[in-house]
Structures are given as structure tokens and as C-alpha cells.
Design an enzyme around this catalytic site. Structure first.
Site, PDB file in Angstrom:
ATOM      1  N   GLU A  72       0.823  -1.199   0.000  1.00 45.89           N
ATOM      2  CA  GLU A  72       0.000   0.000   0.000  1.00 45.89           C
ATOM      3  C   GLU A  72       0.862   1.257   0.000  1.00 45.89           C
ATOM      4  OE1 GLU A  72      -2.151  -3.422   1.804  1.00 45.89           O
ATOM      5  OE2 GLU A  72      -0.189  -2.490   2.111  1.00 45.89           O
ATOM      6  N   GLY A 326      12.487  -4.663  -0.477  1.00 46.71           N
ATOM      7  CA  GLY A 326      12.392  -3.427  -1.243  1.00 46.71           C
ATOM      8  C   GLY A 326      13.106  -3.405  -2.576  1.00 46.71           C
ATOM      9  N   GLU A 327      13.459  -4.575  -3.127  1.00 45.75           N
ATOM     10  CA  GLU A 327      14.228  -4.590  -4.372  1.00 45.75           C
ATOM     11  C   GLU A 327      13.473  -5.222  -5.538  1.00 45.75           C
ATOM     12  OE1 GLU A 327      18.792  -4.513  -3.444  1.00 45.75           O
ATOM     13  OE2 GLU A 327      17.982  -6.447  -2.799  1.00 45.75           O
TER      14      GLU A 327
END
Length: 457
Positions: A72, A326-327
């Protein structure tokens, strides 16, 4: 639809009960989460509404964006960047709930945006948070519907909007029950804007007595996630990985949930028999699952590399396992094929595959895509080649065979692979075009620009 007077009275009574219960339960909930390692070791007081940053320009307008977790939060980033770009002097606050999301989101926020952990939905924490930050506008993402937050903001004349709004079927059925319905309908009546993901979602909100006049369509912000610029460090990482992979054939299985990796690894083993130097980029949804997967790979004597170790991929490496956060967006840019997980086992509800399409991957997903079904249909309607929906079920060999055959086709036929890659990227471009502008225009119609004199487009 307007709630009856009796229903309204029932809603207020239930809300008072919720306020009391949440006030009493909040300390125990926070303590339990801390003991489970779910809260930041030093920043947990933020969850009680205690700030760890200064409120910029006291007395000035401030916009508060809130998203529960990483998915989100990523969907919110394009509209946050748009806001900062159009109104560079406007203070912006961004909150999430989960510890894992904070580790990624803080690095992606534009300069000047303040990050805090969201307050628990208890009266004391919410009142403290709102009293300190004094937002002029609250923008919630997807299904972040919290009674104390919404009711408190509305009581103070603060507009609250729900972007990318969705209610799962399970939540809808739960909220439709006589005990919950009056409270939910009262809470939804206090919103100023609802931007639903689909017509089905709009119907669910209306059936829960959301005022029809505040429901407006603008598109799915998740389509715009792929438009977030790749940072300089990520460009370097992409080039480094491309060098290590040395033009080997490769495919990626992304956001793989526990249990799905068994199917993925079995399929990869079959593919290696046909393409001996094939490399699999395996991205578990939860990095903590990597330990068990590593043990399984060692037992099978499969040569693998963990991304966190920074070990260089060699010619004998068969699996490149990503145990970092986060990659995913960066990794999509180094693979031509992406199988998006969270969709191959009953009970799962899929993940955002527009990021893979934006990167120009040939995209495949399983049948259990939940609220992402509307995205699948829309992209398929634009171009049937854009997203391949496998009928894989974990216990059905015939389904697994279909996914295997599709991967063989893409790996063995460059023209087919190229066509699917182009179709996915074209479909993404069409779907993402203008989404952020449309959402921002709706936000600016809330009338708060006359109060803040900063948000008009």
C-alpha cells in the site's frame, strides 16, 4: 443510502463501546507486538501518538498519507511525489504500521516528507497524534478503515479520503453482520471521498451505506507504481546483476509464499534439464522463509546464492535467492519473465503484477489473485498477451504441467517472449496513464483548498 435514525443511534452506541474497548486494550496490544518483534525497538512510542520529529511550520496546512504496509505504501508513493512536486512548500507526513515497510519506504520518500509510525487506533493515541500534527487532510490507502481515526478527524473538521479503496469479500461479509453494520456505516458516512478500485468495490461500499456522492473512480494507483523513477543506486545494482548473469537465460518467481516454493523449484529442476545454464531468481514474500528454502536447496544439492551475502553469481549457480526487502521493482528490470506468486494456493489473494508489466516482463500468475482480478481483466482486455493466467493448483499435476509448458515456450521462442513482453508493457502504459492526475484532481475537489489555499490543482 442513508442509515435510519435507529441504525445511527446503534452506530454511535457501538462506537462508544469500541472507543472504550480500544482504550483499554491498546497497551496490551502494543506490548504483545513489541515482544513479538513487530515494533521498532526505539520508535514504538510513535504508536502511542508520541512524535519523534518536529511539526514543520506550526499553524500551516499539512497532508497526512497513511498506508498499512509496503504494498500500500508503494501505491501511495506516486501521489505523494505528485503532491510534493506541485506543492513544494506543503508539509507532508507519511505513516505506515509495519516495521518491514518502514525500512523500505523511508528511503523512497521524497526529500522533506516526514515519516512516522502510525498511531494505534485508540482514542488517546489518535487524539495525541492529530493534536500534534494537526493535518488538514488525511489520505488513507486501500482498506485502512479505523473508527477512532476517521471519527476523530471528522469531528475536528478534517477531510478524510480513502484512495484505492477496497473491502475484501471476507471483510464485507463480516461488516454486513447486524453487530458490525451500524458502526461501519457510521464510520463510512464520515468519509469525504472514496476512490474504489473497481465497480464491485464501489457496490460493496454503497451496500455498507457509504454516501454515493463521495464515490468516484480514477483508476488503480498500483498501475503508477512502475512509474516511480529508478534511483541512481538501483541503476548500478541493475548493471551489476546483468554483468553477473552474463546473458544467461533466466526467469523470476516473485512474492512466493510458503508452500509455493516447492512447485517453483520442481518446475525449475525440469527446466534445467532443457536449458542447462538457466538461472532462477527466487524472491520469497517473507525473507524469513529463506532459511527453510536454503535448507531444502542444500539437501537437493542445488547451487544457490543469497543476495544478502553479496556473493558473486557463478556459471554453476542455479538459484539466486533474494532475502532482502524493497528490491522487487529493480529485479523485474533484469529478468524477461516474471511469475508472480501469492496466487498458486487456495487462500492466497495474489500480488501486484503491474510492476512486472511496467518493467517489460512477460507476466504469469496463478488463479488465486483476489482483488487483483480487476487488474488482470483490464490488462487482458487491452491485450490478451499482456498477462498469462496459469491454472496451476499445487496438488494438480496437470496445472503444474501447464505452467511448465508455458515457461518452456517463452524460454525457447524469442519472438513469442518478445511479443508478450511488449504486450505487457503496452498494457501497463495504457492503464497507468493519468491515474495520479485523476486521483489528485478528486482530492483537490474536497473543498479544502479554500481552507489551506495550497491544494488547488
Amino acid at each position: 443510502m442513508r442509515p435510519t435514525r435507529a441504525a445511527s443511534r446503534g452506530g454511535w452506541a457501538l462506537y462508544e463501546l469500541y472507543r472504550t474497548t480500544s482504550r483499554v486494550a491498546a497497551p496490551a496490544v502494543l506490548l504483545w507486538r513489541r515482544l513479538q518483534g513487530l515494533e521498532h525497538p526505539t520508535r514504538w512510542p510513535e504508536r502511542l501518538g508520541r512524535p519523534s520529529a518536529a511539526r514543520p511550520r506550526p499553524g500551516s496546512p499539512l497532508v497526512w498519507f497513511h498506508a498499512v504496509s509496503l504494498g500500500e505504501g508503494m501505491a501511495a508513493l506516486p501521489i505523494v511525489r505528485h503532491c510534493v512536486r506541485l506543492r513544494p512548500g506543503l508539509p507532508v507526513l507519511f505513516t505506515t504500521t509495519t516495521l518491514s515497510s518502514s525500512e523500505v519506504i523511508m528511503d523512497l520518500l521524497p526529500d522533506g516528507v516526514i515519516y512516522q509510525f502510525a498511531p494505534l487506533d485508540c482514542p488517546t493515541a489518535i487524539d495525541s497524534f492529530i493534536g500534534y500534527w494537526k493535518p488538514s487532510l488525511v489520505l488513507l490507502l486501500e482498506s485502512e478503515l479505523w473508527p477512532n481515526l476517521i471519527m476523530s478527524a471528522a469531528a475536528k473538521g478534517i477531510a478524510v479520503a480513502l484512495l484505492n479503496a477496497r473491502i475484501s469479500l471476507k471483510s464485507f461479509n463480516h461488516w454486513s453482520m447486524p453487530l458490525m453494520f451500524p458502526l461501519v456505516s457510521l464510520m463510512l458516512s464520515k468519509l469525504s471521498l472514496v476512490v474504489p478500485l473497481s465497480t464491485i468495490q464501489a457496490v460493496r461500499f454503497q451496500l455498507l451505506h457509504t454516501p454515493p456522492g463521495i464515490i468516484h473512480f480514477a483508476g488503480d494507483l498500483k498501475y503508477a507504481v512502475g512509474d516511480v523513477n529508478t534511483g541512481e543506486n538501483q541503476v548500478k545494482e541493475i548493471k551489476d546483476l546483468q554483468r553477473q548473469f552474463s546473458n544467461r537465460p533466466l526467469w523470476m518467481a516473485a512474492s512466493i509464499h510458503r508452500g509455493e516454493e516447492e512447485v517453483i523449484l520442481r518446475i525449475h529442476e525440469e527446466l534445467v534439464n532443457v536449458y542447462p545454464v538457466l538461472l532462477l531468481i527466487l524472491v520469497p514474500r517473507h525473507p524469513e522463509d529463506c532459511k527453510n528454502i536454503s535448507l531444502a536447496l542444500k539437501k537437493q544439492k542445488v547451487n544457490f546464492v543469497l543476495r544478502s551475502t553479496r556473493e558473486v553469481v557463478s556459471s554453476i549457480t542455479r538459484v539466486y535467492m533474494v532475502d532482502t526487502l524493497g528490491e522487487l521493482r529493480m529485479l523485474y528490470r533484469v529478468t524477461p519473465i516474471a511469475v508472480v506468486g501469492g496466487s498458486f494456493l487456495p487462500g492466497l489473494a495474489g500480488h501486484n503484477f503491474s510492476e512486472a508489466a511496467a518493467a517489460g516482463c512477460a507476466v504469469m500468475t496463478g488463479p488465486h489473485v483476489g482483488h487483483f482480478y480487476h487488474m488482470l481483466v483490464e490488462m487482458w482486455q487491452i491485450n490478451p498477451l499482456a498477462v498469462k493466467q496459469s491454472v496451476l493448483l499445487f496438488i494438480q499435476v496437470s496445472g503444474e504441467f501447464e505452467l511448465l509448458q508455458t515457461l518452456k515456450e517463452l524460454l525457447g521462442d524469442a519472438s513469442t517472449l518478445g511479443a508478450r513482453q511488449r504486450a505487457a508493457k503496452d498494457a501497463f502504459s495504457i492503464m497507468s496513464d493519468g491515474v495520479v492526475n485523476r486521483v489528485w484532481d478528486l482530492v483537490c475537489r474536497l473543498g479544502i483548498d479554500s481552507q489551506t489555499n495550497t491544494l488547488s490543482s
